[in-house]
Design a protein around this motif. Sequence first.
Motif, PDB file in Angstrom:
ATOM      1  N   SER A  44       0.832  -1.207   0.000  1.00  0.00           N
ATOM      2  CA  SER A  44       0.000   0.000   0.000  1.00  0.00           C
ATOM      3  C   SER A  44       0.862   1.250   0.000  1.00  0.00           C
ATOM      4  O   SER A  44       0.568   2.215  -0.702  1.00  0.00           O
ATOM      5  N   LYS A  61       2.103   2.373  -3.272  1.00  0.00           N
ATOM      6  CA  LYS A  61       1.099   2.989  -4.146  1.00  0.00           C
ATOM      7  C   LYS A  61       0.945   4.488  -3.895  1.00  0.00           C
ATOM      8  O   LYS A  61       0.286   5.175  -4.673  1.00  0.00           O
ATOM      9  N   THR A  63      -6.929   6.030  -1.825  1.00  0.00           N
ATOM     10  CA  THR A  63      -7.180   4.603  -1.656  1.00  0.00           C
ATOM     11  C   THR A  63      -5.996   3.938  -0.958  1.00  0.00           C
ATOM     12  O   THR A  63      -6.181   3.117  -0.048  1.00  0.00           O
ATOM     13  N   ALA A  64      -4.781   4.290  -1.358  1.00  0.00           N
ATOM     14  CA  ALA A  64      -3.582   3.741  -0.716  1.00  0.00           C
ATOM     15  C   ALA A  64      -3.532   4.147   0.756  1.00  0.00           C
ATOM     16  O   ALA A  64      -3.214   3.326   1.632  1.00  0.00           O
ATOM     17  N   GLU A  77      -5.959   2.043   2.700  1.00  0.00           N
ATOM     18  CA  GLU A  77      -5.425   0.696   2.894  1.00  0.00           C
ATOM     19  C   GLU A  77      -4.421   0.684   4.050  1.00  0.00           C
ATOM     20  O   GLU A  77      -4.418  -0.214   4.888  1.00  0.00           O
ATOM     21  N   ILE A  78      -3.582   1.707   4.117  1.00  0.00           N
ATOM     22  CA  ILE A  78      -2.586   1.812   5.183  1.00  0.00           C
ATOM     23  C   ILE A  78      -3.281   1.999   6.529  1.00  0.00           C
ATOM     24  O   ILE A  78      -2.872   1.406   7.538  1.00  0.00           O
TER      25      ILE A  78
END
Length: 101
Positions: free
Chosen positions: A6, A9, A91-92, A95-96
């Motif tokens: 992630s 990204k 989005t990254a 996710e993190i």
Amino acid sequence: MTLGDSRAKLDDLVHSPVRFTIMAALSTVDDATYQVLKEELAVSYALLSKHAAILEEHELIEIKKSFLGKKPQTVFRLTRKGRKAFKEHVTALEEILKGLV
């Protein structure tokens, strides 16, 4: 997917706090004037100009200069490429934020 995946990204161009905030602000509107962005972001003219130029150079925002009567007006808008880059960066980050789930 790992946290490292992630992190990889994340877009370094978008990740700068000022550039991220510019893009976040523009992602919610069709366009915004220089003055509105300067006031909302609470940054100097020089700092906004510097970061906007970087985003424009990479085609993430478009800057249009015109006149409103006799006063110059600068308007910023996210490009399609900019909207995509911002969405992927967010989005990254999401996710993190999930952490070690």
